[in-house]
Enzyme design. Sequence first.
Site, PDB file in Angstrom:
ATOM      1  N   TYR A  44     -46.477 102.054 105.361  1.00 56.79           N
ATOM      2  CA  TYR A  44     -45.395 102.698 106.108  1.00 56.79           C
ATOM      3  C   TYR A  44     -45.427 102.340 107.589  1.00 56.79           C
ATOM      4  O   TYR A  44     -44.523 102.716 108.334  1.00 56.79           O
ATOM      5  CB  TYR A  44     -45.502 104.219 105.981  1.00 56.79           C
ATOM      6  CG  TYR A  44     -45.570 104.706 104.561  1.00 56.79           C
ATOM      7  CD1 TYR A  44     -44.483 104.574 103.707  1.00 56.79           C
ATOM      8  CD2 TYR A  44     -46.714 105.303 104.064  1.00 56.79           C
ATOM      9  CE1 TYR A  44     -44.540 105.016 102.393  1.00 56.79           C
ATOM     10  CE2 TYR A  44     -46.781 105.761 102.756  1.00 56.79           C
ATOM     11  CZ  TYR A  44     -45.694 105.608 101.933  1.00 56.79           C
ATOM     12  OH  TYR A  44     -45.757 106.052 100.638  1.00 56.79           O
ATOM     13  N   HIS A  90     -52.436 111.834 103.626  1.00 54.74           N
ATOM     14  CA  HIS A  90     -53.256 110.865 102.907  1.00 54.74           C
ATOM     15  C   HIS A  90     -54.670 110.908 103.482  1.00 54.74           C
ATOM     16  O   HIS A  90     -54.857 111.140 104.669  1.00 54.74           O
ATOM     17  CB  HIS A  90     -52.694 109.443 103.081  1.00 54.74           C
ATOM     18  CG  HIS A  90     -51.542 109.148 102.172  1.00 54.74           C
ATOM     19  ND1 HIS A  90     -50.251 108.932 102.633  1.00 54.74           N
ATOM     20  CD2 HIS A  90     -51.476 109.025 100.823  1.00 54.74           C
ATOM     21  CE1 HIS A  90     -49.449 108.688 101.608  1.00 54.74           C
ATOM     22  NE2 HIS A  90     -50.161 108.741 100.509  1.00 54.74           N
ATOM     23  N   HIS A 104     -39.708 111.172  94.358  1.00 57.65           N
ATOM     24  CA  HIS A 104     -40.733 110.610  95.245  1.00 57.65           C
ATOM     25  C   HIS A 104     -40.123 109.728  96.331  1.00 57.65           C
ATOM     26  O   HIS A 104     -40.751 109.499  97.374  1.00 57.65           O
ATOM     27  CB  HIS A 104     -41.735 109.801  94.422  1.00 57.65           C
ATOM     28  CG  HIS A 104     -42.827 109.189  95.250  1.00 57.65           C
ATOM     29  ND1 HIS A 104     -43.772 109.950  95.911  1.00 57.65           N
ATOM     30  CD2 HIS A 104     -43.111 107.886  95.542  1.00 57.65           C
ATOM     31  CE1 HIS A 104     -44.599 109.138  96.565  1.00 57.65           C
ATOM     32  NE2 HIS A 104     -44.220 107.895  96.369  1.00 57.65           N
ATOM     33  N   ARG A 116     -45.077 116.063  98.675  1.00 65.45           N
ATOM     34  CA  ARG A 116     -44.908 115.756  97.258  1.00 65.45           C
ATOM     35  C   ARG A 116     -43.982 116.788  96.622  1.00 65.45           C
ATOM     36  O   ARG A 116     -43.969 117.965  97.011  1.00 65.45           O
ATOM     37  CB  ARG A 116     -46.259 115.741  96.556  1.00 65.45           C
ATOM     38  CG  ARG A 116     -47.224 114.701  97.124  1.00 65.45           C
ATOM     39  CD  ARG A 116     -48.611 114.831  96.533  1.00 65.45           C
ATOM     40  NE  ARG A 116     -49.517 113.822  97.089  1.00 65.45           N
ATOM     41  CZ  ARG A 116     -50.216 113.988  98.206  1.00 65.45           C
ATOM     42  NH1 ARG A 116     -50.104 115.125  98.896  1.00 65.45           N
ATOM     43  NH2 ARG A 116     -51.012 113.033  98.648  1.00 65.45           N
ATOM     44  N   ARG A 119     -40.082 111.296  99.902  1.00 69.36           N
ATOM     45  CA  ARG A 119     -41.351 111.197 100.634  1.00 69.36           C
ATOM     46  C   ARG A 119     -41.574 109.766 101.114  1.00 69.36           C
ATOM     47  O   ARG A 119     -41.914 109.544 102.283  1.00 69.36           O
ATOM     48  CB  ARG A 119     -42.496 111.638  99.719  1.00 69.36           C
ATOM     49  CG  ARG A 119     -43.916 111.387 100.247  1.00 69.36           C
ATOM     50  CD  ARG A 119     -44.920 111.963  99.259  1.00 69.36           C
ATOM     51  NE  ARG A 119     -46.286 111.545  99.502  1.00 69.36           N
ATOM     52  CZ  ARG A 119     -47.133 112.136 100.342  1.00 69.36           C
ATOM     53  NH1 ARG A 119     -46.732 113.175 101.049  1.00 69.36           N
ATOM     54  NH2 ARG A 119     -48.374 111.721 100.474  1.00 69.36           N
ATOM     55  N   LYS A 127     -63.469 119.412  90.384  1.00 72.07           N
ATOM     56  CA  LYS A 127     -64.703 120.146  90.174  1.00 72.07           C
ATOM     57  C   LYS A 127     -64.973 120.287  88.678  1.00 72.07           C
ATOM     58  O   LYS A 127     -64.067 120.481  87.893  1.00 72.07           O
ATOM     59  CB  LYS A 127     -64.621 121.535  90.822  1.00 72.07           C
ATOM     60  CG  LYS A 127     -64.590 121.493  92.339  1.00 72.07           C
ATOM     61  CD  LYS A 127     -64.597 122.886  92.921  1.00 72.07           C
ATOM     62  CE  LYS A 127     -64.633 122.841  94.450  1.00 72.07           C
ATOM     63  NZ  LYS A 127     -64.625 124.203  95.043  1.00 72.07           N
TER      64      LYS A 127
END
Length: 323
Positions: free
Chosen positions: A301, A292, A266, A147, A269, A176
Amino acid sequence: MPVLLLPTGKALTVRTAADAFLDSLTNPNTVRNYGIALGKTAEHLGEGRPLAAVADDEIGGALELLWGSSAVNTWNARRGAVLSWTGWCAERGYDGPAVPAWAKRLPPPDSDTPVRSKMAIDRLIARRDVHLREKTLWRMLYETCARSEEILDVNIEGLDLAGRRAPVKSKGAKPKVRRRGTVRADYVLETVFWDAGTARLLPRLLKGRTRGPVFVTHRRPGPGKMLSARDVCPDTGLARLSYGQARALLDQHTAHAGPGTGWDLHEYRHSGLTHLGEQGASELMLMAKSRHKKVENVRRYFKPSAAAIVDVTALLAPGDARR
């Protein structure tokens, strides 16, 4: 903290069950998103109705009516919220409906992000009017399939030039929640790998620098701009290149019909993973490369080449045909 005593059986209403479920959640983002789904579902079913009187098909009908024509991701999110709610009620022994089997989760749609050919990427990076900084960034994004924010955040101290790898801070799957109710993103350290193209460019870009951000601006920040010490090169005083600046630079070199019509960061990627899939990389290898967490996110992909399919088909031939 007050304890909510729920009535049992048919006395438990749709609204009471929904409120109790939402009160059991600790993540404020989840409460907000689930609250939208449960609020509209409860209103459609009848908030004062006994939960036990609601049939499974009524749940499915409510989902279909409220979000049947929505985008796939919206349908899956709303369905998932209602599914969690009905499952929570069932685990606690409350009589109530379940999401029917026919109200299925839909597969995620194919991405509409353009796939740039390897030739187009190579030609863009080879252009003489492109600065070395942009060449290195674009090549690194393509070869690591990382990324953009992850690569821009890398510091020189973390680079393993010999091993062609570096640790990156990747956002975790679950945020969190602090005690006061604020949400903090859960970041995990993961490793990205690059190949010969990035390996040739990185030393030229660093020019002997041994610390600070890898990608920096060409000018020092103004006196009124406050930056953390980690985001400033201690040797040159230059600031870390931001995502917005990097995006504008790529658009500047690729726009064909005015600002905003060029490539997006992007796409490197997305193109890298697509090219790996076309060359026959397995789903597990694509997941390892892209990091992922769900296999359905990498299936777009997974596009083996014709040669790879021929090789697989040959395994079905009679035994003597492969001798």
